[in-house]
Structure formats: C-alpha cells, structure tokens
Design a protein around this motif. Sequence first.
Motif, mmCIF file in Angstrom:
data_model
loop_
_atom_site.group_PDB
_atom_site.id
_atom_site.type_symbol
_atom_site.label_atom_id
_atom_site.label_comp_id
_atom_site.label_asym_id
_atom_site.label_seq_id
_atom_site.Cartn_x
_atom_site.Cartn_y
_atom_site.Cartn_z
ATOM 1 N N LEU A 31 0.872 -1.168 -0.162
ATOM 2 C CA LEU A 31 -0.082 -0.082 -0.108
ATOM 3 C C LEU A 31 0.920 1.243 0.097
ATOM 4 O O LEU A 31 1.673 1.346 0.848
ATOM 5 C CB LEU A 31 -0.962 -0.047 1.199
ATOM 6 N N HIS A 32 0.576 1.884 -0.805
ATOM 7 C CA HIS A 32 1.599 3.294 -1.266
ATOM 8 C C HIS A 32 0.801 4.662 -0.746
ATOM 9 O O HIS A 32 -0.398 5.020 -1.074
ATOM 10 C CB HIS A 32 1.799 3.312 -2.672
ATOM 11 N N GLY A 33 1.642 5.475 -0.031
ATOM 12 C CA GLY A 33 1.157 6.748 0.348
ATOM 13 C C GLY A 33 2.029 7.768 0.059
ATOM 14 O O GLY A 33 3.094 7.579 -0.372
ATOM 15 N N LEU A 37 3.208 0.569 3.064
ATOM 16 C CA LEU A 37 2.933 -0.356 3.966
ATOM 17 C C LEU A 37 3.395 -1.853 3.272
ATOM 18 O O LEU A 37 2.886 -2.037 2.271
ATOM 19 C CB LEU A 37 1.470 -0.658 4.461
ATOM 20 N N VAL A 38 4.290 -2.544 3.869
ATOM 21 C CA VAL A 38 4.880 -3.709 3.045
ATOM 22 C C VAL A 38 4.348 -4.856 4.047
ATOM 23 O O VAL A 38 4.721 -4.984 5.146
ATOM 24 C CB VAL A 38 6.241 -3.579 2.915
ATOM 25 N N ALA A 42 4.791 -3.900 7.593
ATOM 26 C CA ALA A 42 5.857 -3.216 8.101
ATOM 27 C C ALA A 42 5.607 -1.725 7.449
ATOM 28 O O ALA A 42 5.435 -1.684 6.209
ATOM 29 C CB ALA A 42 7.165 -3.742 7.870
ATOM 30 N N VAL A 43 5.746 -0.661 8.608
ATOM 31 C CA VAL A 43 5.578 0.739 7.952
ATOM 32 C C VAL A 43 7.210 1.386 7.345
ATOM 33 O O VAL A 43 7.866 1.478 8.442
ATOM 34 C CB VAL A 43 4.959 1.469 8.895
#
Length: 290
Positions: free
Chosen positions: A39-41, A46-47, A100-101
């Motif tokens: 998930l990309h921000g 977020l991996v 993992a952030v």
Amino acid sequence: GSLCARSGYDQSFDAAARPLGEVVTDWTVPLAPDANDILHGRYCRLVPLDADRHAALLFRVYEGHDTLWDYLPYGPFSSAAQYYRWVRETVADKAHLFYAVYDLETEAYGGVLSFLRIAPQAGSIEVGNINFSESMQRSPTSTEAIYLLMQWAFENGYRRFEWKCNALNAPSRRSAQRLGFSYEGIFRQALVVKGRNRDTAATVIAGRGPDSPVPGGIKSTRHQARDQTTIRRQNLMRVDHREPIAQGDNDLCLHTCQSIGEDDMLWHRHQTAAVFPVMPVHPKEVSCIW
C-alpha cells in the motif's frame, strides 16, 4: 414462492413492535486483503511483514524502548533472534495480516500494524497490533499508516472498520478520536494480558457505497516547526441519534453527527446527556498513534 412463504414466515409483522435492520442492497461480500499487496502513500509505504526482510531492522528501532509494548499482548523481546521467531510465527497465522511501515522521509522501517478480525461475510475488518517507534510517533507517517488501511478497506467494499484498544491506553483512544472513529463502549474484563485485567475500548468507522467514509487524504500543515497531520472528516460517520451507547455512571461516549465537520465531535455524559468538549489533547500528541 419466496423462502419466507415456503417456511411459513409471517410477512405481516408489525414493524413498530418488531423492528428489523434495514435491507442491505447493492453490496457484495468483499475479498480478504491480499498478503502480497503493498500500500503506497505520500509519507509511507506499507509492506507485508516478512521475518527475513524486516525483523532485524524493526528490532533495532524497538530496542531499549520497552514501554512500547505495555499495551500489547506480546513483547518486549530480549533479542533479535527472539523477535525474528515471533515475526515468523505471527505472519504464518492467516487470521491477521501484518504490515511493516516504511517511512519515505527517513527511508527506514519504523513500526508495524495489522488487519485482524477479517470478516468479509460481515463486511467488517479491524486495525490493530499498532506498534510505532518513538521516532515515528506524532508524525504524518503514523497517521497515514492508519489511513492507508482504512482507505483500502472501504474502497474494497467493507462496511465497518474497527479499532479496539486497552481502555487505559489514552493516547490510542485519542488517536482514534482524531481520526473520526465513533466510540461504541467498553468490553469489561475482556482479556487477561500479561497477568493483568484488560478492559477493551471499542471504536468504529462505518459506511459503504456512495456514503463511503474514506477521507480525501492526509494534509500536513506546519505549525510551530512541527508537522501536524489532519484527516478531512466529511462523511466519516453517519449516526441518526445522539443517545450514548456505553452504559455506566461516568462513561463518556464519542458520537459523530450527520454532516461531520471538524468541530462536530461531541462527548456526551450518559447520566446527564450534557455536552462536554472534546478530550484535551497535548500539542505533541496531534499525530500520535500507537
């Protein structure tokens, strides 16, 4: 004929005397989150958590900060090897999905969080297991990490996004409040954690279809040389009543009203129904989530 007719079900019931929930239309059961999706921000990525890739790096940011584990049912860990084993066993359990952030500003991993209680048939999913390093707390990154899970859930058809925490964990409860979660009550004596009683505070954001409560995004403004992150709260939660949900002499209930705005978060006291101001927040906790 219909199932009701074939089963002899009385379709002429008095709706006022025997109210039922609204019929759910235009909704399909969503998929469970994919363990391979990243998930990309704007501030973080977020991996999916992996013991070989992330355990050693995360152990370093947690090491020496044992209070980070105070409200979690596991930890602290005495060695990198012990934490590695925990991560390996945890990610093998498909009941939850850990991430993992990765902080895009520091170019380092700064914590973890997860989906749990994933219930596609009910359209319900929860965020939890939040453990952010001290350097990532009170930052746009910590706020966006929660937002990315929320965004994924509602964009993929979930109707209910939950956040539960230890009822004594005031920073976590304040963070849920700032993100627009509606307070639902306390589960008394819900768990025994590390030999201590845990009461659980339950909060939620709910919505679907065109009324999806997914905010427009994270916006960061600089005040007093600090990034203070806010989420636009329009349509975060629609509640047709203002009656408090929790019971008890001193319970405070957070409710959101129709057409949510920045100043529409109201606290109600159960006994008097008097309106109280939002829980005081220290400036350093504006973006604090853990």
